[in-house]
Each structure stands twice: as C-alpha cells, then as structure tokens.
Design a protein around this motif. Structure first.
Motif, mmCIF file in Angstrom:
data_model
loop_
_atom_site.group_PDB
_atom_site.id
_atom_site.type_symbol
_atom_site.label_atom_id
_atom_site.label_comp_id
_atom_site.label_asym_id
_atom_site.label_seq_id
_atom_site.Cartn_x
_atom_site.Cartn_y
_atom_site.Cartn_z
ATOM 1 N N ARG A 164 74.124 134.967 113.716
ATOM 2 C CA ARG A 164 74.447 133.749 114.470
ATOM 3 C C ARG A 164 75.652 133.965 115.371
ATOM 4 O O ARG A 164 75.680 133.522 116.518
ATOM 5 C CB ARG A 164 74.719 132.599 113.491
ATOM 6 C CG ARG A 164 73.481 132.090 112.782
ATOM 7 C CD ARG A 164 73.847 131.095 111.701
ATOM 8 N NE ARG A 164 72.673 130.579 111.020
ATOM 9 C CZ ARG A 164 72.701 129.918 109.873
ATOM 10 N NH1 ARG A 164 73.872 129.699 109.265
ATOM 11 N NH2 ARG A 164 71.589 129.476 109.321
ATOM 12 N N THR A 165 76.664 134.662 114.859
ATOM 13 C CA THR A 165 77.857 134.933 115.644
ATOM 14 C C THR A 165 77.534 135.771 116.867
ATOM 15 O O THR A 165 78.137 135.610 117.939
ATOM 16 C CB THR A 165 78.916 135.649 114.786
ATOM 17 O OG1 THR A 165 79.227 134.822 113.657
ATOM 18 C CG2 THR A 165 80.177 135.927 115.574
ATOM 19 N N ALA A 166 76.557 136.668 116.727
ATOM 20 C CA ALA A 166 76.165 137.527 117.854
ATOM 21 C C ALA A 166 75.400 136.764 118.921
ATOM 22 O O ALA A 166 75.159 137.289 120.007
ATOM 23 C CB ALA A 166 75.323 138.684 117.349
ATOM 24 N N GLY A 167 75.009 135.523 118.607
ATOM 25 C CA GLY A 167 74.382 134.695 119.628
ATOM 26 C C GLY A 167 72.931 135.009 119.918
ATOM 27 O O GLY A 167 72.442 134.751 121.011
ATOM 28 N N THR A 168 72.208 135.588 118.964
ATOM 29 C CA THR A 168 70.793 135.840 119.181
ATOM 30 C C THR A 168 70.023 134.533 119.048
ATOM 31 O O THR A 168 70.242 133.744 118.136
ATOM 32 C CB THR A 168 70.256 136.855 118.168
ATOM 33 O OG1 THR A 168 70.512 136.373 116.852
ATOM 34 C CG2 THR A 168 70.923 138.205 118.363
ATOM 35 N N HIS A 169 69.116 134.294 119.990
ATOM 36 C CA HIS A 169 68.348 133.051 120.026
ATOM 37 C C HIS A 169 66.882 133.367 120.252
ATOM 38 O O HIS A 169 66.528 134.451 120.718
ATOM 39 C CB HIS A 169 68.851 132.132 121.143
ATOM 40 C CG HIS A 169 70.302 131.773 121.048
ATOM 41 N ND1 HIS A 169 70.797 130.862 120.140
ATOM 42 C CD2 HIS A 169 71.374 132.231 121.744
ATOM 43 C CE1 HIS A 169 72.110 130.755 120.291
ATOM 44 N NE2 HIS A 169 72.488 131.577 121.243
ATOM 45 N N GLU A 170 66.037 132.388 119.941
ATOM 46 C CA GLU A 170 64.620 132.536 120.238
ATOM 47 C C GLU A 170 64.426 132.552 121.746
ATOM 48 O O GLU A 170 64.924 131.684 122.458
ATOM 49 C CB GLU A 170 63.823 131.386 119.623
ATOM 50 C CG GLU A 170 63.663 131.470 118.123
ATOM 51 C CD GLU A 170 62.818 132.647 117.700
ATOM 52 O OE1 GLU A 170 61.817 132.941 118.388
ATOM 53 O OE2 GLU A 170 63.167 133.297 116.695
#
Length: 305
Positions: A164-170
């Motif tokens: 989540r911290t790395a900002g990975t999104h769908e």
C-alpha cells in the motif's frame, strides 16, 4: 491400467498451472518458477500420495517450500545492482494472452507489484502471496514458514502495508483504455511536447528500468520522467503494442531487434508506473522464449543505435 508413475504424473499435470502461478509470484522469474515446479515434481514423485487428502494443498506446500529455499538463498547473498531489478514479464501479443498465459496470470499481479514483492523478506513474501493472492488460510501457511498462524498473519499484514505504501493500484480495466493513454504518450514524445507528457503522467509516477547494472535507473515525478522520456527518444525506434502481465505495454525495436520493453500501469487515465527492461541479453531471451519476435539465435548484443 496406468502405472503408479503415470498416475502421479497425470495428477501433477492437473495442478501444474496453479503451481507455476504460485512460483512465478514467489520468485518473479519465469525460468526459476519453471525450475521450482520441476523440483516440486521430483519431490512429489518420490513422496507419492499415500495419506494425502488435499492434493492441491499438498502440492502448493511442496512448491512453496522449494520457492522459500530459493528466496532464502538469495537473501543470504544479495546482488549489488546500480538500480532496480525488474522481474521477468509475461509477454503476450496485443490482442491478449494465450490460454496458458491466462492460467499463469490468474489473480494477476503486475510488474509494479512484483517489484514491490522483491523488497519483502522471504517469509513476508510467502505469507502475502499465499494469503492475499491465492486465498490460502494462515493455518495452512504457518507450517510452511515454521511460524504460528498469528505470526504468519502479521507477516502478511506487514507485506500488505509495504504494498500500500508503494502506491500500487488496480489499473484501468480495459486494454483499449490503457492503449489510448500510451498512444497519446508516445505521440507527445515524438512531438517533443513536454507539457502533454507531464499531463499524462501521475504527479508521483515511478519509472524503473532494468538495464543490468550501469543501465538501470529509478526516477520519480512527472516532470523528471517526462524529460527522461524526451532525452531517451530515438528517431529510428519502432513501437510494437504488447500485453505485459495483463496490462498494455510496448516492445521497442531498432532495425528489427528488441531494444526495450515498457509496461505501463495506468490508473484513472494517468500513468502511475513504468517498468522497463533494456538489458539486451535479457530482452532477447525473454522475447525469444515467449515467441514475440524471430529473435536472432546468435549470441551477443543487438546492433547499437
């Protein structure tokens, strides 16, 4: 009537696709994943199925232990790279993956996610992949790691927080929508239009390129990535649409030889991550193995631009 070995082989083949998918997410390497599956077959053939009630779970346990050994060995002798190591991509033609690739990419995680997984400890990666990607209960994960179910839950929670911290999104849902953004991106690059490039990039975009040591790079921010894109443009480059781990990407060629691969993570119409491979030896291997181009068989780097 089938022999015992033939029956074991048949049972194993029924689960091979899932085992490859698990191993690929654990290791981030297609070659190592295949090796792990083969090692799992050797162990399974030696052990047999006597007393096994859940064959799928048992085989998942075997391949997980094989992968865990590989991850721990890597952690004990970490590589020193000048930049990020982009995991092996699953490459498909622009019209989408083959049925075999679809099986490998079921419950897919893209390259951006795999890069984050590479930063986890072996135990964190195993706990996260098995639970969050493949829905394996912590009670089954715990014995594989030699931990309690609660400790395994905490490992997965720490890994989830890193993700989540790395900002990975769908990514945006359709390849057509992703491709429209990519086409606009390369159109702006050809025109030298810095402002449009910046507009197409998320303000916190990350560009990772794995060019093997000296050519590797990690860049952040829309303006930085846009200027790097303009600075690295080659007038003779040709761009072939491909699908990379289920999302839109581009295979860059010079005089018919692979020169670069770019996978784009696009969220809400903006590019949030670009993961690229420019190491010529690795590129040629990946492209040849996955049948995207008739790559030359002779060893050596491609012609330099």
């Amino acid at each position: 009537m089938k022999s015992g070995d033939a029956r074991l082989a048949e049972l194993f083949e029924e689960h091979r696709g899932r085992l490859r998918a698990v191993a690929y997410r654990m290791l981030g390497s297609l070659e190592e994943a295949e090796d792990a599956v083969q090692e799992s077959w050797v162990r399974f053939a030696a052990a047999g199925v006597n007393g096994v009630q859940n064959l799928g779970g048992w085989l998942t346990t075997i391949v997980t232990r094989v992968c865990l050994n590989v991850l721990r060995a890597k952690a004990a002798r970490p590589e020193t790279l000048a930049g990020p190591r982009v995991p092996d991509p699953v490459l498909s033609p622009a019209d989408g993956p083959t049925p075999e690739q679809e099986a490998l990419l079921a419950d897919s995680v893209g390259l951006a996610m795999l890069v984050v997984l590479d930063t986890l400890t072996p135990a964190e990666r195993v706990a996260f992949v098995l639970h969050d990607v493949f829905d394996v209960p912590f009670g089954e994960i715990a014995p594989m790691l030699g931990r309690t179910p609660e400790a395994s839950r905490q490992l997965a929670s720490r890994a989830r927080q890193r993700v989540r911290t790395a900002g990975t999104h769908e990514p945006d849902s359709t390849l057509a929508a992703q491709r429209a953004v990519i086409d606009a991106f390369f159109g702006a690059a050809r025109a030298g239009d810095l402002a449009t490039l910046v507009e197409l990039l998320d303000p916190d975009v990350v560009l990772r390129t794995d060019g093997f040591v000296a050519g590797s790079a990690l860049l952040r921010g829309a303006d930085t990535v846009a200027r790097a894109t303009l600075g690295g443009a080659h007038p003779q480059a040709e761009f072939r649409p491909v699908v990379v781990n289920g999302v839109a990407g581009v295979l860059i060629t010079l005089r018919g030889r692979p020169a670069g691969l770019m996978a784009f993570t696009i969220v809400a119409g903006r590019i949030t991550a670009v993961d690229g491979i420019t190491d010529p030896h690795r590129l040629r291997r990946l492209v040849a193995e996955q049948g995207l181009l008739d790559a030359p068989d002779q060893p050596g780097a491609p012609d330099q631009p």
